[in-house]
Design a protein around this motif. Structure first.
Motif, PDB file in Angstrom:
ATOM      1  N   UNK A1090       0.796  -1.228   0.000  1.00  0.00           N
ATOM      2  CA  UNK A1090       0.000   0.000   0.000  1.00  0.00           C
ATOM      3  C   UNK A1090       0.832   1.282   0.000  1.00  0.00           C
ATOM      4  N   UNK A1091       1.937   1.381   0.768  1.00  0.00           N
ATOM      5  CA  UNK A1091       2.719   2.632   0.760  1.00  0.00           C
ATOM      6  C   UNK A1091       3.226   3.009  -0.635  1.00  0.00           C
ATOM      7  N   UNK A1092       3.758   2.028  -1.369  1.00  0.00           N
ATOM      8  CA  UNK A1092       4.249   2.328  -2.721  1.00  0.00           C
ATOM      9  C   UNK A1092       3.091   2.659  -3.641  1.00  0.00           C
ATOM     10  N   UNK A1093       1.980   1.954  -3.473  1.00  0.00           N
ATOM     11  CA  UNK A1093       0.807   2.198  -4.304  1.00  0.00           C
ATOM     12  C   UNK A1093       0.301   3.633  -4.122  1.00  0.00           C
ATOM     13  N   UNK A1094       0.406   4.165  -2.897  1.00  0.00           N
ATOM     14  CA  UNK A1094      -0.023   5.535  -2.658  1.00  0.00           C
ATOM     15  C   UNK A1094       0.817   6.535  -3.439  1.00  0.00           C
ATOM     16  N   UNK A1261     -17.029   8.949  -0.268  1.00  0.00           N
ATOM     17  CA  UNK A1261     -15.989   9.263   0.714  1.00  0.00           C
ATOM     18  C   UNK A1261     -15.162   8.036   1.066  1.00  0.00           C
ATOM     19  N   UNK A1262     -15.840   6.918   1.342  1.00  0.00           N
ATOM     20  CA  UNK A1262     -15.097   5.707   1.709  1.00  0.00           C
ATOM     21  C   UNK A1262     -14.246   5.221   0.548  1.00  0.00           C
ATOM     22  N   UNK A1263     -14.788   5.284  -0.664  1.00  0.00           N
ATOM     23  CA  UNK A1263     -14.037   4.852  -1.846  1.00  0.00           C
ATOM     24  C   UNK A1263     -12.770   5.701  -1.996  1.00  0.00           C
ATOM     25  N   UNK A1264     -12.910   7.024  -1.902  1.00  0.00           N
ATOM     26  CA  UNK A1264     -11.782   7.925  -2.121  1.00  0.00           C
ATOM     27  C   UNK A1264     -10.717   7.789  -1.039  1.00  0.00           C
ATOM     28  N   UNK A1265     -11.110   7.375   0.162  1.00  0.00           N
ATOM     29  CA  UNK A1265     -10.136   7.240   1.240  1.00  0.00           C
ATOM     30  C   UNK A1265      -9.246   6.012   1.087  1.00  0.00           C
ATOM     31  N   UNK A1266      -9.713   5.005   0.330  1.00  0.00           N
ATOM     32  CA  UNK A1266      -8.901   3.788   0.168  1.00  0.00           C
ATOM     33  C   UNK A1266      -8.461   3.564  -1.273  1.00  0.00           C
ATOM     34  N   UNK A1267      -9.078   4.270  -2.221  1.00  0.00           N
ATOM     35  CA  UNK A1267      -8.749   4.109  -3.635  1.00  0.00           C
ATOM     36  C   UNK A1267      -8.956   5.455  -4.324  1.00  0.00           C
ATOM     37  N   UNK A1268      -7.902   6.091  -4.807  1.00  0.00           N
ATOM     38  CA  UNK A1268      -8.041   7.443  -5.357  1.00  0.00           C
ATOM     39  C   UNK A1268      -8.722   7.513  -6.712  1.00  0.00           C
ATOM     40  N   UNK A1269      -8.881   6.369  -7.404  1.00  0.00           N
ATOM     41  CA  UNK A1269      -9.390   6.405  -8.764  1.00  0.00           C
ATOM     42  C   UNK A1269     -10.896   6.144  -8.828  1.00  0.00           C
ATOM     43  N   UNK A1270     -11.521   6.762  -9.795  1.00  0.00           N
ATOM     44  CA  UNK A1270     -12.970   6.692  -9.979  1.00  0.00           C
ATOM     45  C   UNK A1270     -13.434   5.260 -10.234  1.00  0.00           C
ATOM     46  N   UNK A1271     -14.644   4.903  -9.784  1.00  0.00           N
ATOM     47  CA  UNK A1271     -15.211   3.572 -10.071  1.00  0.00           C
ATOM     48  C   UNK A1271     -15.469   3.328 -11.556  1.00  0.00           C
ATOM     49  N   UNK A1272     -15.368   4.370 -12.377  1.00  0.00           N
ATOM     50  CA  UNK A1272     -15.609   4.199 -13.813  1.00  0.00           C
ATOM     51  C   UNK A1272     -14.365   3.727 -14.558  1.00  0.00           C
TER      52      UNK A1272
END
Length: 1281
Positions: A1090-1094, A1261-1272
């Motif tokens: 996760x750190x590198x992924x961020x 909000x929950x999506x953006x806190x764990x995954x920065x990219x859009x669900x699309x």
């Protein structure tokens, strides 16, 4: 994005009869134009408003649930529409426009001809049948036609689908057997006036009988009818001629029992068909009951320990559910009641208490709303229903109501300062002044022609002057005593008027002749100083700007708002966009260019008058918007009122977001407060220009520098925050930091208090209740009777452990036996003394219940005297003999033990855990219901600062979380999280420097600064400037450093620099290779990746969108989705784990990516997650044991492996799901389905980059806190912060 932060629901209409319906765990009531649906939340055992559904354009006449499908409900309206709704989906399933002279008055469901159909009737019939799922034409039942009197309502028999009962306007009923014989016009009550109708107001079949039903009429009492013979079996007798029943319902689970509601006195009466008089009378409210329905909900209660199975002759017996003449054991049913004042409640018959009560509500159009000038928490509303009501917006509860019966209240205006009076204008009864403190009308102004007065304005600079505008074509200025100062004649009706805030003698009017006029009262002339023309239809409202001298706005029926500059004698701006007549107009009191308007097109629009742009459109009202208002001390909270009979509160903070963030980051005042001229310059950032902000600035500049920043954060938080709980929270913060109790406000003890104050303040509250014994009591709305107040005092005393005071108060209200039951807890001597007093009372009442009590305390003398007085000499002899044998002496010698109160004693460990657990449950309830600030108050009350700020984070109250965290100083992790999320908001706004300033408030901020700068897509010079501000090397220097570190084989460090260099794509490639290599080694976990992924997910969007990076882009999006799901498991975002795993699986399936995870492996983990999630739901509220899940070992193994990768489901970072503040509030706007969960979005939706796909705010909000990219999966970021 402007968001709704409060809702005052409409009241239930009191005109039609079938306006309440129940089914399963739901109940529904009808306002004028909408249905309000409440559903039981089984987690907290509370009924919550889940949706508001409106489609009718005129009054709803009737509603009826489907008999077997609780999701379906049918309605009819005065607009001649019949509509079938699906409540679960909040959708209209079918709509029928009825082509008849009269609108349908009653509706029901039928399965007579095999198909599921809606049936309805108007006038004297026939009964129409609509197969709403097919295209068939309307059919009729010939048996249900040709009646001699109009039908008021009808009921199908619950067990015989071919049998129908109809109630008529003349008071009779008809029984129709489809395919058989019918009886028409039977059981008509006798009336002294043959020409007067006595309509059937309620009609219900006995669920246990084929032929019996109960009915009642407007003037005639309840009757039990045998429909087979057409005879009256029983006519039930009301206690007095003043009683009157219009509504009734059978009590399910209690054969032969039914409940009625008194339309005059608010009394529920419980009846049994075997008795002609009521079994019980329960006054539940002072206002008459309009409609009621019973609802049976089996609630899940926590388990209780069972009783020992060993029983001996001395074991205590289990008391049966007995009855007494004064207290009947009622069945465990609940009654939904609606009242003539619009109130709605759910009364628990068995518990004899309210489960839910909304004491009042407007039942018609709310034409105006205004905040109290000296109390920003009090809002006044004026309505078509003839009342002015005052509301406490912190709790959305009524605090007072005008006497009423004033006709239509069109407009209202508060007296300046703290005079505590309101002047209101009406349709027929002129104007009146209501003195709120005195609770009465103290002045009336009645013109001779009795035309409507459409607008009224109290001069805020001269409290003696009141202005009115009316249909007679006059604008009249009066003294408060009624003396007319000036009359300005207009050629047509005057609809709007307003005093200039700068000059007490200058005023403006809006007229039906399409003109705006300016008058100057100091001159003797009655002619206007200036006339503005330009509108093409009547001018309705007119408002002067509070900030820009000489500027005013007018709204017209031509759908436009015109902004006029009096000093330039010109039209400054024309605002176009509304699609109906403009009604409400409001200037913001801090931002000079912000103007808000409301229209008949149901919309609220917010304008920037500098360029005429509409910056926001609000759609949540379900009808014309009339009233708009805000308070200068809370300028970014707006209230709106509408023909839908609701009041809604809105936060306008998003329109001026940089201001609060600028204050938080410690910028100078010149970045926050400015002049009107500088704020009006197009392109400048928003600046505060009002009196309230300047007062804050002056107070800060006069204060001591050492504590100024903390004080500023508190003051500005109250300035910007919504009303629910913010003031309460800051007082708790002060208490936690050692503030003296004497400095607490009066409101503090009515909110959530610190635990150390509970006993002290509750004891004081009990004393206030007890003072009713020494004074006469009279109050406003919802005022309790003397008995109710004493009961409330008793309740508080028992919570405080004051047993003796509790007993004495019970005696005050006549509940001797309850008092005696707990008296031994004080002492045996006190119990004997209290019982002795009770026997003396019973002796005077000649009540034989004194016998066991005299025996219990060993008082044979009283027993003998009592028996002799009643002539029961044999009993007296027996008692004397028993006394001679010493039995009473043994009772008298029973030992006793003193028992003091436990107040002030330090609780032991188990008690402390009990307190903490209880507080957690209360906080969870607040958080779940969209009130995170109140949830934070709960934790602050027990000095749990960390959980308090965490609640604010989960509720997306980020500015408040950061401010409270900074002031407390002992919750760095949560404070830094709030600042990080706020910096992401700045990224979304393009305020990159402000984002850097906020991140600099976090001590260990280098990685955060790198990730922030990496996202900035700008010119090289702009990016290098940002790097300098963040103390980072330039783009070229970062590239050189990255290449050096790459050669040293330090991947994480080289990725850091590549990502903020001119070639971030190299860092992306290195990072992906590193992650894939780590995953192939096996037993990888979230912490490894996760750190590198961020870092690599922070790459600039324009770089990531390059065609040459398509493969890397899809790999990155897929990995972010997969590891985002793992992080969601860790932190407790359970709602998005499944959707995110599906997202990752979908990308793997479509893109053919070569990653260490496969579509098959993700599918297995998804199946495992969904299986266990379903099992958790089924066993709620008990915890789930994996060993008891009915599935294969492979599924359990996959689930456990998923938890291992995530770090377990009880990780220290687990916080639970986000519940954005007020995200639960329903709206009238279009329904949206979440593209990630496929569930209906409750309230305001968050739209993704395509402008069509929506998710709920909490999901976003929950999506953006764990995954920065859009669900699309476009590679664009989602940023709902």
């Amino acid at each position: 994005m402007v968001r709704q932060v409060g809702l005052l629901p409409a009241g239930c209409q009191p005109w039609n009869t079938d306006v309440v319906a129940t089914s399963g765990d739901r109940f529904v009531y009808c306002a004028t134009l909408a249905m309000y649906i409440y559903q039981l939340d089984r987690k907290f055992n509370e009924f919550r408003l889940i949706s508001i559904m409106s489609e009718h354009t005129k009054t709803i006449n009737c509603i009826k649930f489907h008999s077997t499908n609780p999701d379906l409900i049918a309605t009819t309206g005065a607009d001649k529409k019949v509509i079938v709704w699906n409540i679960a989906k909040q959708q209209v399933m079918a709509k029928l426009e009825v082509v008849t002279r009269d609108p349908p008055k009653a509706v029901g469901w039928s399965t007579v001809r095999g198909a599921d159909a809606v049936c309805f009737i108007q006038g004297s019939g026939p009964l129409y049948v609509w197969a709403y799922q097919t295209e068939q034409k309307l059919q009729t039942f010939k048996e249900a036609s040709g009646f001699n009197s109009c039908v008021c309502q009808f009921r199908w028999h619950p067990k015989n689908p071919n049998r129908l009962a109809l109630g008529h306007l003349n008071g009779s009923i008809s029984i129709c057997n489809i395919g058989g014989k019918s009886q028409k016009g039977i059981c008509q009550p006798e009336s002294e006036d043959e020409d007067e109708d006595d309509p059937v107001t309620a009609l219900e079949w006995d669920p246990l009988s084929a032929d019996y039903l109960i009915m009642t009429n407007t003037f005639h009492p309840v009757r039990l009818i045998d429909t087979e013979s057409g005879t009256i079996i029983t006519e039930f007798q009301l206690p007095s001629a003043a009683a009157n029943v219009h509504t009734l319902a059978w009590i399910s689970g209690a054969p032969g029992m039914f409940v009625t509601g008194d339309v005059k006195s608010g009394i529920l009466r419980i009846w049994n068909v075997s008795k002609s008089t009521p079994i019980e009378n329960i006054r539940i409210k002072k206002t008459g009951i309009h409609a009621l329905q019973t609802i049976n909900v089996e609630r899940r209660l926590p388990g209780r320990g069972g009783r020992d199975h060993q029983v001996s002759s001395t074991s205590p017996t289990l008391a049966p559910a007995g009855t007494t003449p004064s207290h009947f054991a009622l069945p465990p049913a609940k009654v939904v009641c609606t009242f003539l004042d619009g109130g709605v409640g759910l009364y628990d018959l068995g518990g004899r208490k309210w489960d839910f009560l909304r004491d009042q509500g407007h039942i018609e159009t709310i034409f105006d709303c205004k905040f109290c000038p000296y109390n920003r928490d009090i809002l006044a509303t004026g309505s078509f229903d003839g009342t002015i009501k005052l509301w406490d917006i912190t709790s959305m509860t009524p605090v007072n109501s005008s006497p009423g019966n004033e006709g239509v209240v069109y407009s209202l205006s508060w007296a300046p300062g703290d005079l505590n009076c309101i002047v209101a204008s009406t349709s027929k009864h002129g104007m009146f002044i209501w003195d709120i403190g005195k609770g009465r009308i103290i002045q009336r102004f009645q013109d001779t022609n009795k035309t409507g007065i459409f607008c009224v304005a109290w001069n805020q600079k001269d409290s003696k002057r009141i202005m009115s505008a009316g249909g007679d074509g006059y604008c009249i200025i009066r003294q408060v005593n009624g003396e007319i100062v000036q009359k300005y004649k207009h050629p047509a009706a005057v609809y709007g008027c307003d005093w200039s805030p700068e000059n007490k003698d200058m005023l403006a009017t809006g007229c039906e002749d399409k003109l705006v006029r300016i008058y100057y009262l100091a001159t003797v002339s009655d002619q206007p100083l200036k006339i503005f023309s330009g509108h093409t239809a009547k001018v309705f409202h007119i408002k002067w700007s509070p900030l820009k001298e000489g500027m005013l706005a007018s709204g017209s029926d031509d759908s436009m708002i015109r902004v006029w500059d009096y000093s330039q004698e010109s039209c400054y701006q024309v605002l176009r966009g509304h699609e109906g007549p403009v009604r409400g107009i409001m200037w913001n009191s801090e931002i000079p260019y912000l103007l808000v308007s409301g229209s008949w097109d149901y919309k609220i629009r917010i304008w920037d008058i500098r360029d005429g742009a509409c910056v926001e459109t609000l759609l949540d009202h379900g009808a014309d918007v009339y009233g708009l208002t805000s308070h200068p001390e809370r300028p970014f909270l707006m209230a709106s009122s509408s023909r839908d009979s609701t009041v809604r509160l809105w936060s306008l903070n998003s329109l001026v977001q940089p201001i609060e963030l600028t204050i938080l980051s410690g910028k100078p005042w010149t970045s926050v407060v400015g002049t009107t001229e500088s704020a009006m310059a197009l392109g400048n950032p928003p600046l505060l220009c009002g009196k309230a902000s300047k007062d804050i600035k002056a107070e800060m500049e006069a204060g001591h520098p050492s504590n100024n920043h903390h004080k500023l954060l508190r003051m500005c938080s109250k300035f910007f925050s919504p009303p629910t709980g913010a003031d309460n929270l800051w007082e708790l913060v002060s208490v936690s930091r050692g503030m003296d109790d004497s400095l607490l406000s009066q409101r503090y003890k009515r909110g959530i208090m610190h635990v150390k104050h509970l006993s002290k303040f509750k004891a004081s509250e009990a004393q206030e209740h007890e003072m009713v014994k020494m004074s006469s009591f009279g109050g406003g709305v919802g005022s309790m009777s003397r008995e109710s107040r004493l009961r409330e005092a008793a309740k508080i005393h028992i919570q405080l452990g004051n047993l003796q005071r509790y007993c004495e108060l019970l005696v005050e209200v006549g509940e001797w036996e309850r008092a005696i039951a707990v008296a031994p807890g004080v002492s045996i001597e006190y119990w004997k003394s209290l019982t002795k007093r009770y026997t003396r009372y019973l002796f005077k009442e000649d009540n034989e219940n004194l016998v066991p009590f005299c025996t219990a305390i060993g008082d044979p003398q009283t027993l003998v005297e009592f028996s002799c007085a009643r002539g029961q000499l044999s009993s007296a002899v027996l008692t004397a003999q028993v006394a001679c044998e010493g039995i009473f002496d043994q009772m008298a010698r029973t030992g006793h033990s003193e028992s003091g109160m436990c107040n002030g004693v330090e609780p032991n460990q188990s008690h402390q855990k009990l307190l903490e657990g209880t507080v957690q449950k209360l906080a969870d309830s607040y958080l779940y219901s969209g009130s995170p600030i109140n949830a934070a108050c709960c934790h602050m009350a027990v000095d749990d600062h960390q959980q308090a700020v965490q609640c604010l984070l989960q509720g997306h109250e980020l500015e408040l979380a950061a401010s409270v965290g900074i002031v407390l100083g002992d919750v760095p992790h949560q404070t830094h999280q709030a600042l990080e999320h706020l910096s992401r908001r700045c990224e979304h706004l393009g305020k990159w420097e402000l984002a850097i300033d906020l991140l600099k408030l976090i001590p260990d901020n280098r990685d955060l600064l790198i990730r922030c700068c990496a996202k900035c897509a700008a010119s090289s010079d702009e990016i290098n400037y940002l790097h300098t501000k963040a103390n980072l090397p330039s783009l070229d220097e970062c590239l050189h450093e990255a290449e050096t570190l790459k050669n040293q084989i330090r991947p994480l460090d080289c990725i850091r620099y590549y990502i903020v260099s001119s070639t971030p794509e190299i860092g992306l490639e290195i990072g992906l290779d590193y992650i894939k290599a780590s995953m192939t080694k096996g037993q990888f976990s979230l912490d490894d990746i996760y750190p590198i992924l961020q870092f690599i997910s922070s790459i600039r969007a324009d770089k990531l969108q390059q065609p040459k990076l398509e493969q890397q882009r899809m790999e990155l999006i897929c990995l972010c989705a997969y590891y985002g799901a793992l992080m969601a498991v860790r932190v407790g975002y359970d709602d998005i784990v499944g959707p995110m795993l599906k997202h990752a699986r979908g990308i793997l399936g479509k893109s053919g990516l070569r990653l260490p995870i496969t579509e098959h492996s993700v599918s297995k983990e998804l199946e495992a997650w969904e299986t266990v999630s379903i099992a958790k739901t089924k066993c709620f509220p008990e915890p789930l044991e994996l060993s008891r899940v009915l599935t294969s070992p492979e599924v359990i193994q996959s689930y456990e492996e998923l938890l291992r990768k995530a770090g377990g489901d009880n990780h220290k970072d687990r916080v639970g799901a986000d519940r954005a503040s007020n995200s639960h509030l329903p709206s009238h706007s279009d329904v949206h389905i979440s593209c990630i969960s496929q569930q209906r979005v409750q309230g305001l939706a968050y739209f993704l980059e395509d402008g069509r796909s929506a998710v709920s705010p909490n999901e976003a909000l929950m999506w953006a806190k764990v995954n920065p990219f859009s669900p699309l999966a476009t590679g664009l970021r989602i940023n709902p912060f």
